[in-house]
Motif scaffolding. Structure first.
Motif, PDB file in Angstrom:
ATOM      1  N   ARG A  64     -27.772  -2.758  20.339  1.00  0.00           N
ATOM      2  CA  ARG A  64     -29.171  -2.501  19.998  1.00  0.00           C
ATOM      3  C   ARG A  64     -29.348  -2.332  18.495  1.00  0.00           C
ATOM      4  O   ARG A  64     -30.346  -2.794  17.913  1.00  0.00           O
ATOM      5  CB  ARG A  64     -29.662  -1.263  20.744  1.00  0.00           C
ATOM      6  N   LEU A  65     -28.371  -1.700  17.830  1.00  0.00           N
ATOM      7  CA  LEU A  65     -28.443  -1.561  16.375  1.00  0.00           C
ATOM      8  C   LEU A  65     -28.350  -2.914  15.678  1.00  0.00           C
ATOM      9  O   LEU A  65     -28.804  -3.058  14.535  1.00  0.00           O
ATOM     10  CB  LEU A  65     -27.330  -0.638  15.887  1.00  0.00           C
ATOM     11  N   ALA A  66     -27.757  -3.893  16.365  1.00  0.00           N
ATOM     12  CA  ALA A  66     -27.713  -5.252  15.834  1.00  0.00           C
ATOM     13  C   ALA A  66     -28.935  -6.066  16.240  1.00  0.00           C
ATOM     14  O   ALA A  66     -28.987  -7.271  15.975  1.00  0.00           O
ATOM     15  CB  ALA A  66     -26.444  -5.954  16.324  1.00  0.00           C
ATOM     16  N   VAL A 112     -15.129  -0.974   3.928  1.00  0.00           N
ATOM     17  CA  VAL A 112     -16.045  -0.072   4.621  1.00  0.00           C
ATOM     18  C   VAL A 112     -17.361   0.035   3.867  1.00  0.00           C
ATOM     19  O   VAL A 112     -18.436   0.119   4.468  1.00  0.00           O
ATOM     20  CB  VAL A 112     -15.391   1.302   4.831  1.00  0.00           C
ATOM     21  N   SER A 113     -17.305   0.004   2.552  1.00  0.00           N
ATOM     22  CA  SER A 113     -18.528   0.029   1.753  1.00  0.00           C
ATOM     23  C   SER A 113     -19.381  -1.203   2.035  1.00  0.00           C
ATOM     24  O   SER A 113     -20.606  -1.100   2.194  1.00  0.00           O
ATOM     25  CB  SER A 113     -18.176   0.104   0.271  1.00  0.00           C
ATOM     26  N   ALA A 114     -18.752  -2.364   2.115  1.00  0.00           N
ATOM     27  CA  ALA A 114     -19.488  -3.596   2.411  1.00  0.00           C
ATOM     28  C   ALA A 114     -20.109  -3.537   3.798  1.00  0.00           C
ATOM     29  O   ALA A 114     -21.265  -3.928   4.006  1.00  0.00           O
ATOM     30  CB  ALA A 114     -18.562  -4.797   2.294  1.00  0.00           C
ATOM     31  N   ILE A 115     -19.357  -3.036   4.781  1.00  0.00           N
ATOM     32  CA  ILE A 115     -19.876  -2.910   6.136  1.00  0.00           C
ATOM     33  C   ILE A 115     -21.047  -1.925   6.167  1.00  0.00           C
ATOM     34  O   ILE A 115     -22.084  -2.184   6.779  1.00  0.00           O
ATOM     35  CB  ILE A 115     -18.754  -2.462   7.093  1.00  0.00           C
ATOM     36  N   GLY A 116     -20.897  -0.796   5.479  1.00  0.00           N
ATOM     37  CA  GLY A 116     -21.915   0.249   5.511  1.00  0.00           C
ATOM     38  C   GLY A 116     -23.244  -0.169   4.927  1.00  0.00           C
ATOM     39  O   GLY A 116     -24.272   0.422   5.257  1.00  0.00           O
ATOM     40  N   ALA A 117     -23.238  -1.197   4.074  1.00  0.00           N
ATOM     41  CA  ALA A 117     -24.482  -1.665   3.461  1.00  0.00           C
ATOM     42  C   ALA A 117     -25.255  -2.613   4.361  1.00  0.00           C
ATOM     43  O   ALA A 117     -26.358  -3.035   4.005  1.00  0.00           O
ATOM     44  CB  ALA A 117     -24.161  -2.355   2.131  1.00  0.00           C
ATOM     45  N   ALA A 118     -24.717  -2.942   5.524  1.00  0.00           N
ATOM     46  CA  ALA A 118     -25.307  -3.966   6.390  1.00  0.00           C
ATOM     47  C   ALA A 118     -26.224  -3.343   7.439  1.00  0.00           C
ATOM     48  O   ALA A 118     -25.968  -3.431   8.646  1.00  0.00           O
ATOM     49  CB  ALA A 118     -24.199  -4.776   7.052  1.00  0.00           C
ATOM     50  N   GLY A 119     -27.286  -2.700   6.991  1.00  0.00           N
ATOM     51  CA  GLY A 119     -28.323  -2.232   7.889  1.00  0.00           C
ATOM     52  C   GLY A 119     -27.889  -1.115   8.817  1.00  0.00           C
ATOM     53  O   GLY A 119     -26.833  -0.498   8.635  1.00  0.00           O
ATOM     54  N   PRO A 120     -28.699  -0.829   9.855  1.00  0.00           N
ATOM     55  CA  PRO A 120     -28.391   0.273  10.775  1.00  0.00           C
ATOM     56  C   PRO A 120     -27.047   0.105  11.488  1.00  0.00           C
ATOM     57  O   PRO A 120     -26.332   1.091  11.685  1.00  0.00           O
ATOM     58  CB  PRO A 120     -29.553   0.236  11.770  1.00  0.00           C
ATOM     59  N   LEU A 121     -26.712  -1.110  11.885  1.00  0.00           N
ATOM     60  CA  LEU A 121     -25.418  -1.327  12.534  1.00  0.00           C
ATOM     61  C   LEU A 121     -24.287  -1.020  11.574  1.00  0.00           C
ATOM     62  O   LEU A 121     -23.335  -0.304  11.927  1.00  0.00           O
ATOM     63  CB  LEU A 121     -25.303  -2.767  13.032  1.00  0.00           C
ATOM     64  N   GLY A 122     -24.368  -1.530  10.366  1.00  0.00           N
ATOM     65  CA  GLY A 122     -23.318  -1.278   9.388  1.00  0.00           C
ATOM     66  C   GLY A 122     -23.165   0.190   9.070  1.00  0.00           C
ATOM     67  O   GLY A 122     -22.047   0.699   8.953  1.00  0.00           O
ATOM     68  N   SER A 123     -24.291   0.883   8.939  1.00  0.00           N
ATOM     69  CA  SER A 123     -24.235   2.315   8.655  1.00  0.00           C
ATOM     70  C   SER A 123     -23.550   3.069   9.784  1.00  0.00           C
ATOM     71  O   SER A 123     -22.723   3.963   9.548  1.00  0.00           O
ATOM     72  CB  SER A 123     -25.661   2.842   8.446  1.00  0.00           C
ATOM     73  N   ALA A 124     -23.872   2.707  11.048  1.00  0.00           N
ATOM     74  CA  ALA A 124     -23.242   3.369  12.188  1.00  0.00           C
ATOM     75  C   ALA A 124     -21.748   3.061  12.246  1.00  0.00           C
ATOM     76  O   ALA A 124     -20.932   3.952  12.536  1.00  0.00           O
ATOM     77  CB  ALA A 124     -23.925   2.931  13.478  1.00  0.00           C
TER      78      ALA A 124
END
Length: 287
Positions: free
Chosen positions: A54-56, A192-204
């Motif tokens: 759902r986050l995606a 992890v920084s790159a992943i975390g910048a990718a919207g709600p899914l990345g942040s989760a």
């Protein structure tokens, strides 16, 4: 070519299952038919899979599966599963039984559906036992499990060695990626920084990764399960053995013998490219 995939997972403990699901969601060449969960609290695991989808921005069929191994043995449960989502009980999962779901989807399209299995193999073993035609009808099983450079058992096989023995004795076409390959790849702070910048899914996912790092007292993790996904989606990043047989001991130890079977093991990986491809596809899953 579009790959029609079912994802069987023990998502929620090691963060690599969630990362593997994100890789599938971020791959346009994948038609993700559904997800089945296995081992321990499979309802909680199913709710987690629903939440990440759902986050995606995706709606995903998720069917809970077998909670217990085929024979009585303790289920390993870390205790942090789902802790970052206090409202996880709001997620509605799909009715049914994982083994029955696997049998139904594969039998409807013989030779056209791949199953990526990254947890203990209980759901697959139950499907094979209930419908021996499943092993013939599935296009290929892509498994993360085992260790083929020594006797040390790997978690998935050790958690249900009887199920692993059923699966590898079924005659299904299988590609399996063991710990001797997956432990060569690490994700660190920059990834992890790159992943975390990718919207709600990345942040989760970033929060889940950092939680797993705290559990393990490290600042890196091996993306075991996403690697197994990439053996299907990016085979050029890997080399594999000729067809042969895998045997699984009662303690979950595994061995490969060339010839006489339909199982291949991954023998090498272009590790730097594999890590970059995992991150790229996870970022692409952002809605």
């Amino acid at each position: 070519m579009i790959a029609r995939v079912i994802f069987d997972t023990d998502i929620g403990s090691d963060v690599d299952d969630a990362l593997a699901l994100a890789v599938l969601l971020g791959s346009p060449e994948v038609d993700l038919l559904g997800c089945t969960t296995v081992y321990g609290d499979t309802l909680l695991r199913a709710r987690l899979a629903k939440r990440f989808a759902r986050l995606a921005g995706r709606s995903l069929t998720v069917v809970p599966g077998a909670a217990d191994p085929l024979t009585a043995r303790p289920v390993w449960w870390a205790g942090h599963e789902g802790a970052l989502f206090p409202d996880l009980g709001d997620e509605q999962v799909d009715d049914g039984d994982a083994a029955a779901y696997l049998i139904d989807r594969v039998s409807r399209a013989p030779g056209q559906v791949d199953v990526v299995a990254v947890g203990p193999l209980t759901d697959l073993a139950r499907a094979i036992t209930a419908a021996p035609s499943f092993a013939r009808d599935v296009r290929r099983l892509w498994i993360m499990g085992g260790r083929f450079d020594g006797p040390e058992p790997e978690h998935n096989f050790r958690s249900d060695p009887e199920a692993a023995a059923v699966v590898f004795g079924s005659g299904a076409a299988i590609t399996v990626t063991g710990l001797e390959i997956t432990t060569q790849v690490r994700l660190g702070a920059a990834d992890v920084s790159a992943i975390g910048a990718a919207g709600p899914l990345g942040s989760a996912l970033k929060a889940e990764i950092e939680q797993w790092w705290r559990v393990r007292n490290t600042e890196w993790n091996n993306p075991h399960d996403p690697i197994a996904v990439l053996t299907l989606l990016a085979p050029g990043l890997f080399t594999s053995s000729p067809d042969g047989r895998v045997t699984v001991g009662g303690d979950g130890s595994s061995a490969f013998s060339p010839g006489g079977g339909r199982t291949r093991i991954i023998t090498s990986a272009r590790t730097g490219e594999v890590a970059r491809e995992i991150v790229r596809r996870i970022v692409a899953a952002a809605p």
